[in-house]
Design an enzyme around this catalytic site. Structure first.
Site, mmCIF file in Angstrom:
data_model
loop_
_atom_site.group_PDB
_atom_site.id
_atom_site.type_symbol
_atom_site.label_atom_id
_atom_site.label_comp_id
_atom_site.label_asym_id
_atom_site.label_seq_id
_atom_site.Cartn_x
_atom_site.Cartn_y
_atom_site.Cartn_z
ATOM 1 N N SER A 31 0.837 -1.192 0.000
ATOM 2 C CA SER A 31 0.000 0.000 0.000
ATOM 3 C C SER A 31 0.879 1.251 0.000
ATOM 4 O O SER A 31 1.668 1.440 -0.934
ATOM 5 C CB SER A 31 -0.954 -0.029 1.202
ATOM 6 O OG SER A 31 -1.944 0.955 1.086
ATOM 7 N N HIS B 31 -7.645 -5.139 -1.194
ATOM 8 C CA HIS B 31 -6.456 -4.547 -0.597
ATOM 9 C C HIS B 31 -5.823 -5.469 0.448
ATOM 10 O O HIS B 31 -4.750 -5.188 0.963
ATOM 11 C CB HIS B 31 -6.823 -3.206 0.043
ATOM 12 C CG HIS B 31 -5.669 -2.275 0.223
ATOM 13 N ND1 HIS B 31 -4.938 -1.783 -0.836
ATOM 14 C CD2 HIS B 31 -5.102 -1.745 1.335
ATOM 15 C CE1 HIS B 31 -3.984 -0.986 -0.388
ATOM 16 N NE2 HIS B 31 -4.050 -0.960 0.929
#
Length: 723
Positions: free
Chosen positions: A574, A692
Site C-alpha cells: 500500500s 487490498h
C-alpha cells in the site's frame, strides 16, 4: 519563472527518454506491452504517460494483458521447487494454530469477539461470557457457512447495549463494499432488512446503538442510483429504527461534511449521547460532534483545533489534543458547557506520544468508573498510562518489553481485558484488576506451533540524510555473526500517522530465520511513532524524508555487517508499496529483490480515484504548485529509467481493491519490464477474488505468503530449510 523552466526541462527529458528508449533493455520473457503515449500538461509542464491504456480495467485488451502477466508469474512459481512445500508448510502451521480472538466488545454479562479458527477461511463472530472463557464461546455468525468459497467477510460489527442483537457489515471478495445485517444473538437469524452502502474503503463504516436498543445511528454512502461522481464519497449519518424500512431512515448529519469525510461513531455505557468523529480525508484532521439522545447535535471541535480523539464519559468529554502539543495532551470538558476554549488540560504532553486510536482516532481513551487508561507510543513499542478522572497519574500497566497494546475492553466488574502483542509471542489478553492495577493471564490467548526461543529483537538506530535517527527493530537468531553474509528482509511503511508496532511474526518469519535470514522493521517518518511532528515530517511536501529514512536504514544494515546489498531484500504494501517504488527507482543498487503489494506508483493521477481523493490531505495534489513539484519529484512511475539495473521485483494486487487502484501495479510493471537492464524478472500477480487485503480468505493469504518467500529464496539464492 525559473522553477517552471527547470522543471519543464526535467519533464521533457523523461518524456524523450520514454519515447526514444522504451524498446531497449526489456525483461526477458515478459509479455509484450503496446506503448500508446499520452501527454498531460500541468501548468507549463508536459508529462508523458506511455501506458495510460492500462488504466481501463474493463477493456478486453487490459484483461488479456493482465491474464498474460499472471500466467507468466504462475509459470515462474510453478518451476520453483521450494514454492509448493512452502505453501503446504505455511498452511499446516496456520491450521495448527489455535483460535485467535480480537475486536472485543462487552455488553452486560456477555463478551463478543471476532475470531479466526484455521483452517476455516474467514473469521467468525462469537459470544462468550464475561469470564472470557473461549471454551464456552458460541458462534453467532459464520461467513464460512454463508459462502463456502470463503469470499464473504465481516467488515465490522456492533452489539446492541443489551447484547440481544448485533449489527454486522459484510462484503464480498475483499471489496470492503459492505451491507448491514441485523442478527438475533440467540438464534443467529437476521431480524431486519439488509441496509446497503454502509461501508466502503477508504471512508469505512460505523454504527452506534441507541441506549435502549430500539435503533441506531449509522454511516451511509449515496445509493447506486446517484451520479457516479458521488459514489464512495459524501459519507453521512442516518438513523434507523429496528423493523422500519431502511428507505425511510432519517438523515441526521453530514451534508456539510467534506467530500472525503470519514466518520466513526462512538457510544459508551452511561454516556449521554454519541460522539461522531469526522476525519478530513487521511491527513490527520478531525472534527467532533455530540449527538444527544433526543437528537440534538452540537459541534465540539473543528479540523483546525487539532483534536484527534474524543470519548464521552458520564462525568465529562475527554479529548486528545495536539494543539501546541505534537505528542498529545488530554483535555476535559464539563458536560454542561462543551465550549472547547473552556477545556481543562488534565494530562499534559510528555516524552511519549498519545496514540490517536483506531483508523478514525476514536479508540485510545478508555474510561472506567474512576480511571483513565491511555495508550502511549515511544518510537514503535507502546505502553499504557493510568490516571484518575482528574488526571492524577497512577502509574503504568506492567507489560512485556517491546510490546504493543491495541485493545482495551471494560468489563462488568470494572476490570479490563487488554490485548498484548509482541514480535516473538502469540497475542494474548491480560485481565487488569480495576482496584490494584495488577494483570493476570486469561484463556484468551493464541498458541502457535512455531517458537522463537532462539531469537532476539534488538533496537538500533540508523541516521537519515538530514541527521534524523530512525529506529530499527532487528529480529535475528541469537549469536548471529555480523559478517555481511546473512540474507536480510527490510520492511517499512511511513505514512498516514500509522505506526509499525510489535506484532507476532509467525510461521513465514520463522521460515526466513531458519534459512539464516534477518528480518528488520524500520519505524520511518510519516508514521506516528513519535507523535504528529514525526508524521508531518513524512507527509505532503516532506514525503521524500520517508524514502531517505528507508535508504539510510538499508545502508546502515550493510555498514554494520548484517548483510550485503546482494543479500538484501525489501518489502512493503500500500503506502509501503509506494515506498518500495520510490526507493528502488532512486537507489536501484540497494536491494537484490523487492516485494511490493497493492502499491501506489503514479503520483500524478492517484487523486483521480476515490481512494486517491482521500489521500490528498496526506500526499498533496497536482493542483497545488509546490505539492505537484514534490509529487513529481518522487513519483515512481515517472522515474523508471531505461537500462537501469533494477532488482528482481514481485508485485501483487487484487482486482476488487477499493483502496489502491490496481492500475498502478499494471502501469508500473509494464514500464519496468520495458526498462530494466538487470536481466532480473519483474513479475505481477493479480487475484480476482482479493482486494487490498482486508477480507481475503485464508487460502489467498497463505498463497501470497508462499509466493513472496519462494520469490525471495529464489532471487537471493537461499536454500529452503523445507527441502
Amino acid at each position: 519563472m525559473a522553477w517552471q523552466f527547470a522543471l519543464t526541462r526535467l519533464c521533457g527529458a523523461f518524456a524523450l527518454a520514454g519515447a526514444v528508449l522504451l524498446a531497449h533493455a526489456a525483461d526477458p520473457g515478459a509479455p509484450p506491452t503496446p506503448v500508446k503515449p499520452v501527454t498531460d500538461r500541468y501548468g507549463d509542464v508536459s508529462v508523458n504517460d506511455p501506458y495510460r491504456w492500462l488504466e481501463k480495467a474493463g477493456d478486453p485488451r487490459v484483461k488479456q494483458w493482465s491474464a498474460a502477466q499472471d500466467k507468466r508469474t504462475r509459470a515462474y512459481f510453478g518451476k520453483l521447487p521450494a514454492r509448493q512445500p512452502m505453501f503446504d508448510w505455511l498452511m499446516k502451521q496456520a491450521s495448527a494454530s489455535s483460535s485467535a480472538y480480537y475486536n472485543l466488545r462487552a455488553t452486560p454479562g456477555r463478551l463478543f469477539a471476532l475470531y479466526n479458527q484455521p483452517p476455516r477461511q474467514q473469521p467468525m463472530l462469537a459470544v462468550l461470557g464475561q469470564d472470557a472463557d473461549p471454551a464456552k464461546a458460541r458462534i453467532v455468525l459464520d461467513p464460512n457457512t454463508l459462502n463456502p468459497k470463503g469470499t464473504t467477510a465481516i467488515d465490522w460489527y456492533v452489539p446492541s447495549p443489551t447484547g440481544k442483537l448485533v449489527a454486522v457489515s459484510m462484503s464480498e471478495n475483499g471489496s470492503e463494499d459492505g451491507s448491514l445485517h441485523i442478527v438475533d444473538v440467540a438464534t443467529g437469524k437476521e431480524v431486519d432488512k439488509v441496509i446497503p452502502n454502509v461501508q466502503y474503503p477508504t471512508g469505512g463504516g460505523s454504527l452506534a446503538w441507541r441506549e435502549d436498543g430500539s435503533g441506531f445511528w449509522y454511516t451511509r454512502y449515496p445509493a447506486a442510483s446517484e451520479p457516479a461522481e458521488r459514489q464512495h464519497f459524501y459519507q453521512q449519518i442516518y438513523y434507523h429504527r429496528v423493523g422500519d424500512d431502511p428507505a425511510k431512515d432519517v438523515y441526521v448529519l453530514g451534508k456539510d461534511f467534506p467530500r472525503v469525510a470519514e466518520i466513526a461513531l462512538d457510544a459508551r455505557p452511561g454516556a449521554p449521547g454519541v460522539i461522531a468523529s469526522v476525519a478530513n480525508g487521511d491527513g490527520g484532521e478531525f472534527a467532533h460532534y455530540l449527538i444527544a439522545g433526543d437528537g440534538g447535535i452540537r459541534q465540539v471541535t473543528r479540523f483546525e483545533d487539532k483534536v484527534v480523539a474524543a470519548a464521552l464519559g458520564p462525568d465529562g468529554l475527554y479529548l486528545i489534543s495536539r494543539q501546541g502539543a505534537p505528542r498529545g495532551k488530554l483535555l476535559k470538558l464539563a458536560l454542561d458547557d462543551l465550549t472547547l476554549a473552556k477545556a481543562q488540560t488534565i494530562v499534559p504532553e510528555s516524552d511519549a506520544a498519545l496514540e490517536p486510536g483506531g483508523e478514525f482516532g476514536a479508540g485510545n481513551i478508555t474510561l472506567t468508573k474512576d480511571a483513565i487508561y491511555l495508550r502511549e507510543i515511544v518510537g514503535g513499542p507502546s505502553r499504557v498510562a493510568i490516571y484518575g478522572l482528574d488526571g492524577k497519574p497512577r502509574g503504568q500497566l506492567q507489560l512485556p518489553e517491546v510490546a504493543t497494546v491495541d485493545e482495551m475492553t471494560v468489563m462488568d466488574d470494572g476490570s479490563l481485558l487488554v490485548a498484548v502483542k509482541t514480535y516473538l509471542e502469540p497475542p494474548q489478553f491480560l485481565r487488569v484488576d480495576a482496584d490494584s492495577g495488577r494483570t493476570k493471564a486469561t484463556a484468551l490467548r493464541q498458541t502457535s506451533p512455531v517458537s522463537f526461543g532462539d531469537v532476539e529483537v534488538v533496537r538500533e538506530f540508523a541516521t537519515s540524510k538530514d541527521g534524523t535517527r530512525v529506529p530499527l527493530n532487528i529480529v535475528r537468531r541469537k549469536g548471529l555473526k555480523l559478517d555481511g553474509s546473512a540474507p536480510l528482509l527490510l520492511n517499512g511503511y511511513g505514512g498516514y500517522n500509522v505506526s509499525l508496532v510489535p506484532r507476532f511474526l509467525g510461521a513465514a518469519t520463522r521460515l526466513w530465520l531458519d534459512a539464516g535470514g534477518v528480518y528488520v522493521i524500520a519505524n520511518l517518518r510519516g508514521g506516528g511513532e513519535f507523535g504528529e511532528t514525526w508524521h508531518t515530517q513524512g507527509a505532503l511536501t516532506n514525503k521524500q524524508n520517508v524514502f531517505d529514512d528507508f535508504a539510510a536504514s538499508a545502508q546502515y544494515l550493510v555498514d554494520k555487517g548484517y548483510t550485503s546489498k546482494e543479500r538484501m531484500a525489501a518489502i512493503g504494501g500500500s503506502n509501503g508499496g509506494l515506498l518500495m517504488g520510490a526507493v528502488f527507482t532512486q537507489h536501484p543498487e540497494l536491494f537484490r529483490a523487492v516485494v511490493s503489494t497493492v502499491g501506489i506508483y503514479d503520483m500524478l493521477r492517484v487523486e483521480l480515484d476515490p481512494n486517491g481523493a482521500f489521500n490528498v490531505t496526506e500526499f498533496g495534489t497536482v493542483k497545488n504548485l509546490e505539492q505537484f513539484q514534490a509529487l513529481y519529484a518522487y513519483s515512481p512511475y515517472h522515474h523508471v529509467q531505461d537500462g537501469a539495473k533494477y532488482p528482481a521485483i514481485f508485485m501483487a494486487t487484487g482486482e476488487t481493491d477499493g483502496r489502491v487502484n490496481p492500475m498502478h501495479s499494471r502501469k508500473m510493471v509494464a514500464r519496468l519490464q520495458a526498462a530494466t537492464g538487470s536481466g532480473r524478472p519483474v513479475l505481477l500477480s493479480i487475484n480476482a477474488h482479493a482486494g487490498h487485503g482486508m477480507g481475503s480468505s485464508l487460502s489467498i493469504r497463505v498463497n501470497q505468503m508462499a509466493d513472496i518467500y519462494a520469490f525471495l529464496f529464489d532471487q537471493l539464492g537461499i536454500t529452503s530449510p523445507l527441502q
